[in-house]
Design an enzyme around this catalytic site. Structure first.
Site, PDB file in Angstrom:
ATOM      1  N   LYS A   1       0.857  -1.177   0.000  1.00  0.00           N
ATOM      2  CA  LYS A   1       0.000   0.000   0.000  1.00  0.00           C
ATOM      3  C   LYS A   1       0.899   1.235   0.000  1.00  0.00           C
ATOM      4  O   LYS A   1       1.463   1.619   1.024  1.00  0.00           O
ATOM      5  CB  LYS A   1      -0.921   0.045   1.227  1.00  0.00           C
TER       6      LYS A   1
ATOM      7  N   GLU B   1      10.669   1.113  10.014  1.00  0.00           N
ATOM      8  CA  GLU B   1      11.667   2.185   9.827  1.00  0.00           C
ATOM      9  C   GLU B   1      10.906   3.490  10.029  1.00  0.00           C
ATOM     10  O   GLU B   1      10.066   3.850   9.222  1.00  0.00           O
ATOM     11  CB  GLU B   1      12.281   2.078   8.428  1.00  0.00           C
TER      12      GLU B   1
ATOM     13  N   CYS C   1      13.542  10.762   6.285  1.00  0.00           N
ATOM     14  CA  CYS C   1      13.647  10.216   7.645  1.00  0.00           C
ATOM     15  C   CYS C   1      15.044  10.450   8.220  1.00  0.00           C
ATOM     16  O   CYS C   1      15.187  10.660   9.415  1.00  0.00           O
ATOM     17  CB  CYS C   1      13.233   8.757   7.680  1.00  0.00           C
TER      18      CYS C   1
ATOM     19  N   GLU D   1      10.488  15.413  15.399  1.00  0.00           N
ATOM     20  CA  GLU D   1      10.692  15.482  13.957  1.00  0.00           C
ATOM     21  C   GLU D   1       9.773  16.546  13.347  1.00  0.00           C
ATOM     22  O   GLU D   1       8.575  16.562  13.626  1.00  0.00           O
ATOM     23  CB  GLU D   1      10.358  14.115  13.362  1.00  0.00           C
TER      24      GLU D   1
END
Ligand code: ADP
Length: 495
Positions: A192, A266, A300, A397
């Site tokens: 997906k 991850e 990331c 983040e």
């Protein structure tokens, strides 16, 4: 007044393909469409829709997983000779190269990244496919000495039906980190892609058919969190590989736990860039700049915390400003653009909110470079200075072109600052002192440490995180363990 960007800059074949998609012609039996609901896919560089796509309902997700299970049990791929799997993966790489320009434009429009960055990504896709093609027939187990009259060995077979839920920042490369090793070792697959950038995965499904991947082995479902959640909760999966936010990673882990499905995650990062005064200034400035401005910081491993030795702070920031002022933030297909937009209006607003909050908490904000006047979700490269390392801008983040600054006076202090968040994905060290890079690298808790380089990826290099950045490794030989199941086979050889 914003200048509209003309759809005429989109090459004709891509425009036709996008039109076909919006009519429901998804081009491959590997893409399983829903029936009623649709969603728009936006060009973040124009804030207007590129096409619209069907949402795959829970029922459709169920069909995709059943297809994958049937294909796996039927053995059309898992029992195929490893040499043939290698040939198919090599063919896939060739097809990616044949359609390189088309795929690069699609990836650029969908993510907003400058075309040159998208080209780099599509090249990486072909490289990853070839790397794992080579592994198809090179994986074997061990023979094991036992104290008994036994012949014992281990063999490695496929895990089974593997699912991938992937993000929008590097859509096709991140899918390939999962799909290429999964196919090499005989697994079936349901993916997906992100609802924010699903286009390259749809096109790739077509290439899988053309390359000769048997029916049912690769399945693509479309939609947002609800489709992802339906996939993660499906009890007939053997493994889920996820790349995305820590919050969604936790939801996927919880869903997977109910079915004891294996997961690799991850997740986010808040990676430090530690710059020692001994480093080559020109090289470290460029490395830090590229480490955060690439893909508009929506990476990331973005090096989003500058930790610089106090004695060179002013000089370093001046040089960073000079380097960054050459940036032009604009549309993916505008040849002046060296940085693209933020992926969505929601994310752009979130970043502005963080920056406003930082200013009210006393930060000095510096925004550099020039920005296009088209109507995209643009944010200029931004430096936040003057806040303590415990402030949320240093801890959470932001996923945008924003870097925080802190300083240190000793190596120990640098290490302490580098480790001072809950994340552990990557880190950069810039030093001119022999031995210092490796010494500091040993003390930094993260999946990857780059010394005098940053953001260097290659299929040979394992990649993944620790702490809140997740667990499991992709790429390199590590992916063999992620996409094979070890079986111990023991035979009594006594008379
Ligand atoms: P980002 O903020 O980078 O988009 P997300 O973690 O929200 O990261 O999204 C990464 C992927 O996870 C996307 O494909 C998204 O649709 C999917 N996703 C979002 N929510 C869920 C959920 N609850 N369960 C499974 N997948 C999800």
């Amino acid at each position: 007044m914003n200048t509209p960007i003309s759809s005429a800059i989109v090459p004709g074949p891509v425009r036709n393909w996008l039109e076909n998609l919006s009519k429901g012609n998804l081009g491959s039996i590997n893409v399983l469409a829903g029936e009623s609901e649709t969603f728009d896919v936006m060009d973040p560089g124009t804030a207007s829709p590129l096409t619209s796509l069907p949402v795959s309902s829970e029922e459709v997700v169920g069909t995709a997983v059943r297809n994958a299970r049937r294909a796996f049990e039927g053995g059309s791929w898992r029992n195929e000779s490893p040499d043939q799997r290698e040939r198919v993966l090599l063919k896939l790489a060739d097809l990616v190269e044949r359609d390189f320009q088309f795929l690069s434009v699609v990836e650029a429009l969908d993510t907003g990244k400058p075309l040159e960055e998208a080209k780099f990504d599509i090249e990486e896709v072909a490289t990853v496919l070839r790397y794992y093609a080579g592994w198809s027939n090179k994986v074997s187990g061990q023979t094991i000495a036992t104290p008994f009259e036994l012949s014992a060995m281990t063999i490695k077979g496929p895990v089974g039906v593997c699912a991938a839920i992937t993000p929008w920042n590097y859509p096709l490369p991140i899918l390939m980190y999962k799909l290429a090793p999964a196919l090499a070792f005989g697994n079936s697959f349901v993916a997906k892609p992100s609802e924010l950038a699903p286009l390259s995965a749809i096109y790739f499904a077509q290439l899988c058919e053309e390359a000769g991947v048997p029916e049912g082995v690769v399945n693509i479902v479309l939609g947002a969190g609800a489709t992802g959640s339906a996939l993660a909760s499906n009890p007939d999966l053997d493994k889920i590989a996820f790349t995305g936010s820590s919050r969604t990673g936790q939801a996927i882990m919880t869903a997977a736990a109910k079915n004891t499905t294996k997961v690799t995650l991850e997740l986010g990062g808040k990676s430090p860039q530690v710059v020692f005064a001994s480093s080559n200034l020109a090289k470290s400035v460029e490395g830090v700049a590229r480490g955060i401005w690439t893909n508009a910081g929506q990476v990331c491993v973005a090096g989003s915390r500058l930790i610089v030795e106090k004695s060179i702070k002013t000089e370093f920031l001046n040089e960073l400003e000079r380097f960054t002022n050459s940036y032009f933030v604009g549309h993916s297909l505008d040849s002046r653009s060296t940085m693209g937009p933020i992926i969505s209006m929601a994310q752009q607003e979130k970043i502005r909110g963080v920056l406003d909050g930082a200013v009210s908490d006393g930060a000095e904000l510096h925004e550099y470079g020039r920005v296009s006047d088209v109507a995209g979700f643009f944010q200029r490269p931004t430096v936040i200075d003057g806040l303590s390392s415990s402030h949320s801008t240093h801890q959470e983040e932001i996923f945008g072109p924003v870097i925080t600054v802190s300083t240190f006076e000793s190596e120990a202090e640098a290490i302490e600052l580098a480790n001072s968040t809950r994340y552990g994905l990557a880190a950069g060290i810039w030093t001119g002192q022999a031995g210092q890079g490796h010494r500091v690298a040993k003390s930094i808790t993260s999946g990857t440490v780059w010394i005098n380089t940053y953001g260097t990826f290659h299929p040979t290099l394992p990649f993944g995180g620790t702490k809140s950045s997740g667990f499991g490794r992709e790429l390199g030989e590590s992916a063999i363990d992620a996409y094979t199941e070890l079986k111990t086979v023991v035979e009594d050889i006594s008379e």
